[in-house]
Design a protein around this motif. Structure first.
Motif, PDB file in Angstrom:
ATOM      1  N   UNK A   4       0.738  -1.283   0.029  1.00 29.51           N
ATOM      2  CA  UNK A   4       0.066   0.076   0.032  1.00 29.51           C
ATOM      3  C   UNK A   4       0.774   1.583   0.089  1.00 29.51           C
ATOM      4  N   UNK A   5       1.973   1.229   0.597  1.00 35.05           N
ATOM      5  CA  UNK A   5       2.797   2.468   0.614  1.00 35.05           C
ATOM      6  C   UNK A   5       3.249   2.870  -0.811  1.00 35.05           C
ATOM      7  N   UNK A   6       3.578   1.866  -1.463  1.00 33.80           N
ATOM      8  CA  UNK A   6       3.815   2.075  -2.941  1.00 33.80           C
ATOM      9  C   UNK A   6       2.742   2.997  -3.575  1.00 33.80           C
ATOM     10  N   UNK A  37      -9.555   5.110  -0.416  1.00 32.30           N
ATOM     11  CA  UNK A  37     -10.802   5.465   0.664  1.00 32.30           C
ATOM     12  C   UNK A  37     -11.546   4.343   0.545  1.00 32.30           C
ATOM     13  N   UNK A  38     -11.999   3.372  -0.538  1.00 29.71           N
ATOM     14  CA  UNK A  38     -12.880   2.576  -0.184  1.00 29.71           C
ATOM     15  C   UNK A  38     -12.268   1.358   0.591  1.00 29.71           C
ATOM     16  N   UNK A  39     -11.203   1.460   1.022  1.00 32.30           N
ATOM     17  CA  UNK A  39     -10.462   0.218   1.658  1.00 32.30           C
ATOM     18  C   UNK A  39     -10.024   0.633   3.002  1.00 32.30           C
ATOM     19  N   UNK A  41     -10.005   0.693   6.734  1.00 34.25           N
ATOM     20  CA  UNK A  41     -10.807  -0.024   7.664  1.00 34.25           C
ATOM     21  C   UNK A  41     -11.541   0.958   8.487  1.00 34.25           C
ATOM     22  N   UNK A  42     -12.620   0.342   9.251  1.00 34.75           N
ATOM     23  CA  UNK A  42     -13.520   1.259   9.950  1.00 34.75           C
ATOM     24  C   UNK A  42     -12.630   2.003  11.236  1.00 34.75           C
ATOM     25  N   UNK A  43     -11.557   1.426  11.546  1.00 32.68           N
ATOM     26  CA  UNK A  43     -10.823   1.959  12.929  1.00 32.68           C
ATOM     27  C   UNK A  43      -9.915   3.174  12.184  1.00 32.68           C
ATOM     28  N   UNK A  44      -9.691   3.157  10.828  1.00 37.11           N
ATOM     29  CA  UNK A  44      -8.866   4.303  10.358  1.00 37.11           C
ATOM     30  C   UNK A  44      -7.501   3.961  10.070  1.00 37.11           C
ATOM     31  N   UNK A  45      -6.866   2.746  10.895  1.00 39.79           N
ATOM     32  CA  UNK A  45      -5.583   2.478  10.818  1.00 39.79           C
ATOM     33  C   UNK A  45      -5.519   1.669   9.349  1.00 39.79           C
ATOM     34  N   UNK A  46      -4.229   1.758   8.814  1.00 39.14           N
ATOM     35  CA  UNK A  46      -4.032   1.166   7.551  1.00 39.14           C
ATOM     36  C   UNK A  46      -3.127   0.016   7.833  1.00 39.14           C
ATOM     37  N   UNK A  47      -3.498  -1.246   7.239  1.00 42.34           N
ATOM     38  CA  UNK A  47      -2.748  -2.423   7.206  1.00 42.34           C
ATOM     39  C   UNK A  47      -1.502  -2.023   6.174  1.00 42.34           C
ATOM     40  N   UNK A  48      -0.789  -2.901   6.262  1.00 38.79           N
ATOM     41  CA  UNK A  48       0.521  -3.068   5.222  1.00 38.79           C
ATOM     42  C   UNK A  48      -0.074  -3.452   3.985  1.00 38.79           C
ATOM     43  N   UNK A  49      -1.022  -4.367   3.794  1.00 38.66           N
ATOM     44  CA  UNK A  49      -1.764  -4.696   2.508  1.00 38.66           C
ATOM     45  C   UNK A  49      -3.152  -4.691   2.781  1.00 38.66           C
ATOM     46  N   UNK A  50      -3.902  -4.329   1.943  1.00 38.04           N
ATOM     47  CA  UNK A  50      -5.364  -4.220   2.308  1.00 38.04           C
ATOM     48  C   UNK A  50      -5.831  -5.810   2.296  1.00 38.04           C
ATOM     49  N   UNK A  51      -5.250  -6.543   1.540  1.00 43.10           N
ATOM     50  CA  UNK A  51      -5.528  -8.018   1.011  1.00 43.10           C
ATOM     51  C   UNK A  51      -4.787  -8.992   2.167  1.00 43.10           C
ATOM     52  N   UNK A  52      -4.287  -8.511   3.087  1.00 42.11           N
ATOM     53  CA  UNK A  52      -3.284  -9.593   4.205  1.00 42.11           C
ATOM     54  C   UNK A  52      -4.539 -10.228   4.822  1.00 42.11           C
ATOM     55  N   UNK A  85     -12.724  14.035   0.261  1.00 44.57           N
ATOM     56  CA  UNK A  85     -11.087  13.820   0.383  1.00 44.57           C
ATOM     57  C   UNK A  85     -10.722  14.199   1.730  1.00 44.57           C
ATOM     58  N   UNK A  86     -10.841  15.317   2.209  1.00 39.80           N
ATOM     59  CA  UNK A  86     -10.643  15.982   3.472  1.00 39.80           C
ATOM     60  C   UNK A  86     -10.943  15.190   4.435  1.00 39.80           C
ATOM     61  N   UNK A  87     -12.229  14.610   4.711  1.00 43.69           N
ATOM     62  CA  UNK A  87     -12.831  13.856   5.749  1.00 43.69           C
ATOM     63  C   UNK A  87     -11.947  12.645   5.801  1.00 43.69           C
ATOM     64  N   UNK A  88     -11.699  12.081   4.672  1.00 39.86           N
ATOM     65  CA  UNK A  88     -10.886  10.753   4.730  1.00 39.86           C
ATOM     66  C   UNK A  88      -9.487  11.152   5.268  1.00 39.86           C
ATOM     67  N   UNK A  89      -8.860  12.204   4.991  1.00 36.35           N
ATOM     68  CA  UNK A  89      -7.475  12.582   5.771  1.00 36.35           C
ATOM     69  C   UNK A  89      -7.635  12.802   7.134  1.00 36.35           C
ATOM     70  N   UNK A  90      -8.727  13.458   7.537  1.00 30.76           N
ATOM     71  CA  UNK A  90      -8.955  13.564   8.677  1.00 30.76           C
ATOM     72  C   UNK A  90      -8.971  12.421   9.712  1.00 30.76           C
TER      73      UNK A  90
END
Length: 149
Positions: A4-6, A37-39, A41-52, A85-90
């Motif tokens: 995801x970082x890439x 944004x579609x991926x 998670x509800x907690x807002x934390x980003x996994x290393x890979x959305x498909x992990x 976009x702004x809401x997702x960033x927040x």
């Protein structure tokens, strides 16, 4: 799917649009941002890979980079899309502050759950560019950004 970082580095290619005004740059970045944004998670934390697998390794630097990109996309967009976009960033920044921010004044890093790759043995450590993008995003929100791109 690549790390995801890439993808976040790719979407920070909005600078290509800023320098050329080529709408294809902007269109590509919007598609990457919408997938991201579609991926989220509800907690807002980003996994290393959305498909992990179900036990995720979190990646704070990706969330910070994404927040910066989303804030810039909000500036380039109008109306409802700008707000999206702004809401997702927040959401990303608030999740980082709540779950990952290091408030220990005796330590130098801010974000605690960065990683290099999903298959690495070690996860959840600090990476300096994660801290940089977290601060850059906050500065953008305050209107005191430093534009070095």
């Amino acid at each position: 799917m690549r790390h995801i970082l890439q993808r976040c580095w790719q979407w920070n290619d909005w600078t290509g649009y800023l320098h050329t005004k080529d709408p294809e740059f902007l269109s590509a970045v919007e598609r990457i941002a919408n997938y991201f944004m579609a991926n989220i998670p509800d907690n807002g934390l980003i996994p290393v890979d959305f498909r992990q697998p179900a036990e995720p390794a979190w990646e704070d630097s990706t969330a910070a980079i994404a927040a910066c990109g989303l804030i810039e996309l909000a500036k380039l967009s109008d109306g409802r899309q700008s707000e999206v976009y702004l809401n997702a960033a927040m959401k990303l920044l608030q999740a980082l502050e709540k779950h990952s921010f290091n408030w220990n004044e005796d330590e130098d890093n801010f974000l605690t759950k960065c990683t290099g790759a999903y298959h690495d043995k070690e996860h959840e450590f600090s990476i300096i560019y994660g801290d940089y993008y977290f601060l850059e995003a906050l500065m953008k929100l305050c209107g005191k950004e430093l534009f070095i791109w």
